[in-house]
Write a protein that holds these residues in place. Sequence first.
Motif, PDB file in Angstrom:
ATOM      1  N   ILE A  62       9.787  30.053  46.569  1.00 36.91           N
ATOM      2  CA  ILE A  62      10.392  30.293  47.948  1.00 36.91           C
ATOM      3  C   ILE A  62      10.320  31.633  48.381  1.00 36.91           C
ATOM      4  CG2 ILE A  62      12.428  29.789  49.428  1.00 36.91           C
ATOM      5  CD1 ILE A  62      10.991  27.189  47.932  1.00 36.91           C
ATOM      6  N   VAL A  63       9.639  32.037  49.499  1.00 38.12           N
ATOM      7  CA  VAL A  63       9.358  33.103  50.072  1.00 38.12           C
ATOM      8  C   VAL A  63      10.522  33.572  50.974  1.00 38.12           C
ATOM      9  CG1 VAL A  63       7.992  34.875  51.459  1.00 38.12           C
ATOM     10  CG2 VAL A  63       6.870  32.820  49.973  1.00 38.12           C
ATOM     11  N   THR A  75       7.367  40.737  53.364  1.00 36.99           N
ATOM     12  CA  THR A  75       6.281  41.131  54.336  1.00 36.99           C
ATOM     13  C   THR A  75       5.127  41.337  53.624  1.00 36.99           C
ATOM     14  OG1 THR A  75       6.802  43.605  53.990  1.00 36.99           O
ATOM     15  CG2 THR A  75       7.948  42.332  55.866  1.00 36.99           C
ATOM     16  N   PHE A  76       4.630  41.068  52.364  1.00 41.99           N
ATOM     17  CA  PHE A  76       3.537  41.220  51.610  1.00 41.99           C
ATOM     18  C   PHE A  76       3.231  40.109  50.539  1.00 41.99           C
ATOM     19  CE2 PHE A  76       1.012  42.876  48.085  1.00 41.99           C
ATOM     20  CZ  PHE A  76      -0.131  43.268  48.705  1.00 41.99           C
ATOM     21  N   GLY A  77       2.038  39.566  50.757  1.00 45.90           N
ATOM     22  CA  GLY A  77       1.720  38.464  49.641  1.00 45.90           C
ATOM     23  C   GLY A  77       0.223  38.706  49.336  1.00 45.90           C
ATOM     24  N   VAL A  78       0.041  38.126  48.071  1.00 41.08           N
ATOM     25  CA  VAL A  78      -1.238  38.307  47.449  1.00 41.08           C
ATOM     26  C   VAL A  78      -2.064  36.808  47.311  1.00 41.08           C
ATOM     27  CG1 VAL A  78      -2.505  38.822  45.468  1.00 41.08           C
ATOM     28  CG2 VAL A  78      -0.642  39.919  45.999  1.00 41.08           C
ATOM     29  N   LEU A  79      -3.204  36.807  47.929  1.00 43.60           N
ATOM     30  CA  LEU A  79      -3.916  35.509  47.675  1.00 43.60           C
ATOM     31  C   LEU A  79      -5.251  35.747  47.176  1.00 43.60           C
ATOM     32  CD1 LEU A  79      -4.302  32.652  50.279  1.00 43.60           C
ATOM     33  CD2 LEU A  79      -6.503  33.742  49.585  1.00 43.60           C
ATOM     34  N   SER A  80      -5.559  35.011  46.185  1.00 46.56           N
ATOM     35  CA  SER A  80      -6.809  35.110  45.145  1.00 46.56           C
ATOM     36  C   SER A  80      -7.594  33.805  45.216  1.00 46.56           C
ATOM     37  CB  SER A  80      -6.466  35.857  43.815  1.00 46.56           C
ATOM     38  OG  SER A  80      -7.478  35.886  43.007  1.00 46.56           O
ATOM     39  N   ASP A  81      -8.770  34.043  45.200  1.00 46.75           N
ATOM     40  CA  ASP A  81      -9.904  33.055  44.545  1.00 46.75           C
ATOM     41  C   ASP A  81      -9.668  32.754  43.265  1.00 46.75           C
ATOM     42  OD1 ASP A  81     -12.037  31.248  44.884  1.00 46.75           O
ATOM     43  OD2 ASP A  81     -13.385  32.920  44.149  1.00 46.75           O
ATOM     44  N   VAL A  82     -10.280  31.705  42.866  1.00 47.32           N
ATOM     45  CA  VAL A  82     -10.158  31.551  41.198  1.00 47.32           C
ATOM     46  C   VAL A  82     -11.503  31.914  40.516  1.00 47.32           C
ATOM     47  CG1 VAL A  82      -9.767  29.972  39.431  1.00 47.32           C
ATOM     48  CG2 VAL A  82      -8.342  30.166  41.397  1.00 47.32           C
ATOM     49  N   ASP A  83     -12.376  31.050  40.986  1.00 49.84           N
ATOM     50  CA  ASP A  83     -14.044  30.904  40.420  1.00 49.84           C
ATOM     51  C   ASP A  83     -14.722  32.385  40.487  1.00 49.84           C
ATOM     52  OD1 ASP A  83     -13.819  28.454  39.189  1.00 49.84           O
ATOM     53  OD2 ASP A  83     -13.988  27.580  41.460  1.00 49.84           O
ATOM     54  N   ASP A  84     -15.081  32.961  39.472  1.00 45.49           N
ATOM     55  CA  ASP A  84     -15.644  34.392  39.622  1.00 45.49           C
ATOM     56  C   ASP A  84     -14.691  35.559  40.102  1.00 45.49           C
ATOM     57  OD1 ASP A  84     -18.027  33.573  38.198  1.00 45.49           O
ATOM     58  OD2 ASP A  84     -18.662  32.601  39.811  1.00 45.49           O
ATOM     59  N   HIS A 119       5.636  44.985  44.723  1.00 46.39           N
ATOM     60  CA  HIS A 119       6.159  44.336  45.898  1.00 46.39           C
ATOM     61  C   HIS A 119       6.750  43.130  45.227  1.00 46.39           C
ATOM     62  CE1 HIS A 119       2.432  46.324  47.466  1.00 46.39           C
ATOM     63  NE2 HIS A 119       3.294  46.150  48.292  1.00 46.39           N
ATOM     64  N   PRO A 120       8.215  43.310  44.830  1.00 51.02           N
ATOM     65  CA  PRO A 120       9.062  42.318  44.322  1.00 51.02           C
ATOM     66  C   PRO A 120       9.315  41.177  45.515  1.00 51.02           C
ATOM     67  CG  PRO A 120       9.897  44.564  43.727  1.00 51.02           C
ATOM     68  CD  PRO A 120       8.739  44.470  44.553  1.00 51.02           C
ATOM     69  N   GLY A 121       9.222  39.839  44.963  1.00 48.69           N
ATOM     70  CA  GLY A 121       9.369  38.773  45.953  1.00 48.69           C
ATOM     71  C   GLY A 121       8.229  38.561  46.617  1.00 48.69           C
ATOM     72  N   ALA A 122       7.199  39.099  46.426  1.00 46.47           N
ATOM     73  CA  ALA A 122       5.814  38.768  47.028  1.00 46.47           C
ATOM     74  C   ALA A 122       5.310  37.223  46.467  1.00 46.47           C
ATOM     75  CB  ALA A 122       4.687  39.811  47.137  1.00 46.47           C
ATOM     76  N   PRO A 123       4.875  36.537  47.360  1.00 50.62           N
ATOM     77  CA  PRO A 123       4.264  35.229  47.044  1.00 50.62           C
ATOM     78  C   PRO A 123       2.863  35.564  46.458  1.00 50.62           C
ATOM     79  CG  PRO A 123       4.104  35.352  49.244  1.00 50.62           C
ATOM     80  CD  PRO A 123       4.727  36.461  48.986  1.00 50.62           C
ATOM     81  N   MET A 124       2.663  34.733  45.249  1.00 45.73           N
ATOM     82  CA  MET A 124       1.288  34.869  44.671  1.00 45.73           C
ATOM     83  C   MET A 124       0.424  33.450  45.001  1.00 45.73           C
ATOM     84  SD  MET A 124      -1.121  36.337  42.767  1.00 45.73           S
ATOM     85  CE  MET A 124      -2.677  35.667  43.215  1.00 45.73           C
ATOM     86  N   LEU A 184      -0.885  29.381  56.143  1.00 50.67           N
ATOM     87  CA  LEU A 184      -0.031  30.374  55.498  1.00 50.67           C
ATOM     88  C   LEU A 184       0.184  31.569  56.645  1.00 50.67           C
ATOM     89  CD1 LEU A 184      -1.937  31.017  52.169  1.00 50.67           C
ATOM     90  CD2 LEU A 184       0.458  30.002  52.379  1.00 50.67           C
ATOM     91  N   ALA A 185      -0.739  31.728  57.579  1.00 48.34           N
ATOM     92  CA  ALA A 185      -0.371  32.696  58.778  1.00 48.34           C
ATOM     93  C   ALA A 185       0.530  31.977  59.580  1.00 48.34           C
ATOM     94  CB  ALA A 185      -1.900  32.824  59.545  1.00 48.34           C
ATOM     95  N   SER A 186       0.500  30.730  59.779  1.00 49.50           N
ATOM     96  CA  SER A 186       1.116  30.094  60.827  1.00 49.50           C
ATOM     97  C   SER A 186       2.656  29.881  60.133  1.00 49.50           C
ATOM     98  CB  SER A 186       0.804  28.618  61.176  1.00 49.50           C
ATOM     99  OG  SER A 186       1.898  28.120  61.824  1.00 49.50           O
ATOM    100  N   GLU A 187       2.794  29.762  58.632  1.00 50.78           N
ATOM    101  CA  GLU A 187       3.967  29.570  57.885  1.00 50.78           C
ATOM    102  C   GLU A 187       4.646  30.773  57.700  1.00 50.78           C
ATOM    103  OE1 GLU A 187       2.929  25.454  55.656  1.00 50.78           O
ATOM    104  OE2 GLU A 187       2.357  27.389  54.860  1.00 50.78           O
ATOM    105  N   PHE A 188       3.885  31.755  57.470  1.00 50.24           N
ATOM    106  CA  PHE A 188       4.527  33.078  57.047  1.00 50.24           C
ATOM    107  C   PHE A 188       3.967  34.181  58.323  1.00 50.24           C
ATOM    108  CE2 PHE A 188       4.129  30.895  53.176  1.00 50.24           C
ATOM    109  CZ  PHE A 188       5.754  30.474  52.914  1.00 50.24           C
ATOM    110  N   PRO A 189       4.432  34.329  59.553  1.00 46.42           N
ATOM    111  CA  PRO A 189       3.906  35.042  60.546  1.00 46.42           C
ATOM    112  C   PRO A 189       4.410  36.541  60.128  1.00 46.42           C
ATOM    113  CG  PRO A 189       5.724  33.924  61.360  1.00 46.42           C
ATOM    114  CD  PRO A 189       5.518  33.230  60.035  1.00 46.42           C
ATOM    115  N   HIS A 190       5.496  36.784  59.184  1.00 47.62           N
ATOM    116  CA  HIS A 190       5.718  38.189  59.013  1.00 47.62           C
ATOM    117  C   HIS A 190       5.218  38.620  57.727  1.00 47.62           C
ATOM    118  CE1 HIS A 190       7.950  34.955  57.013  1.00 47.62           C
ATOM    119  NE2 HIS A 190       8.350  35.715  55.801  1.00 47.62           N
ATOM    120  N   VAL A 191       4.408  37.850  56.964  1.00 44.57           N
ATOM    121  CA  VAL A 191       3.603  38.279  55.645  1.00 44.57           C
ATOM    122  C   VAL A 191       2.126  38.676  56.184  1.00 44.57           C
ATOM    123  CG1 VAL A 191       2.763  37.715  53.676  1.00 44.57           C
ATOM    124  CG2 VAL A 191       5.024  36.864  54.294  1.00 44.57           C
ATOM    125  N   LYS A 192       1.925  39.926  55.544  1.00 46.63           N
ATOM    126  CA  LYS A 192       0.480  40.389  55.541  1.00 46.63           C
ATOM    127  C   LYS A 192       0.097  40.114  54.060  1.00 46.63           C
ATOM    128  CE  LYS A 192       0.697  44.389  58.892  1.00 46.63           C
ATOM    129  NZ  LYS A 192      -0.655  43.757  59.673  1.00 46.63           N
TER     130      LYS A 192
END
Length: 341
Positions: free
Chosen positions: A138-139, A144-153, A195-200, A255-263
Amino acid sequence: MASAPPAPRIHWFARLEHRLHVWREGRARRRGRVATILPFPGYGGPGWVRVVGRVLIVPPQRRTRDGEPASVRGWRSFVGIPVSFAAVTVDVGGSTHQVVADRGGVVDTVIHADLEPGWQTFTISVEGQEPVEARAFIVAASTTFGVLSDVDDTVMVTALPRPFIAFWNSFVLDEHARLPVPGMAVLLDQLLRQHPGAPMVYLSTGAWNVAPTLWRFLSRHLFPAGSMLLTDWGPTHDRWFRSGREHKLTNLRRLASEFPHVKWLLIGDDGQHDESIYTQFMEEHPESVAGVAIRRLLPAEAVLAGGRAESEPHAADSAPWVSAEDGAGLRDQLGEAGILH
């Protein structure tokens, strides 16, 4: 009176796939097997949670002598039988909700619930079976900060651009033989510590079938826990196979729509289309991007991939864009860009 719009035509291959699933399900039930729900890590915000899982009839799980799940080859992740349109019960935040899986047995729904920020647990059940525990991150509204990562390679070496190598790595290799990209676990862990509390979020074009194997891989190699957004391989209503590019763009936009305050710091590789996908998303939602980190394939991987992919253009005055061959290199580059300290 205007006539109702015609119902969308369903691709014949999708109908064939559904009939095959129904036949396999009926055969399994006659043998006394029952459906189960496999929950996947979801996410949410103030007042809501995205619940993700899949209803399957699966063979008994092999275990080691000490009771731990036995290591399996990749193809075993695809032998489960999806249960179409199964009724699923979700108990979250002190209330009970009834939801329905889709044609492929996938549950992906938003439920209203007031949960505290951070990892929270709830239960899901199907067909009167014992409830199983599910998790969601739960964000907080102040994040205001989040990390999004691809998986393969990007976090796992798969050589995905080369179909035969990717097939061998995904379906034949024992899951313990899968290798992590050097330095990526340390990079992601350091980002979240700063960035404590940042979503991964792990966003992949991989099938939901491999989610349990992927979760064990991430845990075994000390990657930080994160929400998973995979896809259901196979035909859609109007095409032979799902579009991996559209899957990623759709979830990025969501994600941009759900968390407009997160970069978001977007992490990917140059072996497929991550560069062009992230570029398009940056053009559409520049306010939602903190930066882009692209892992360049190593020379041997580039040969397996049939040559290194060309970099896509991106705006020089937009969010920082860095690239390196491993996690350590990306960590240095992100430090120079001021994203990592």
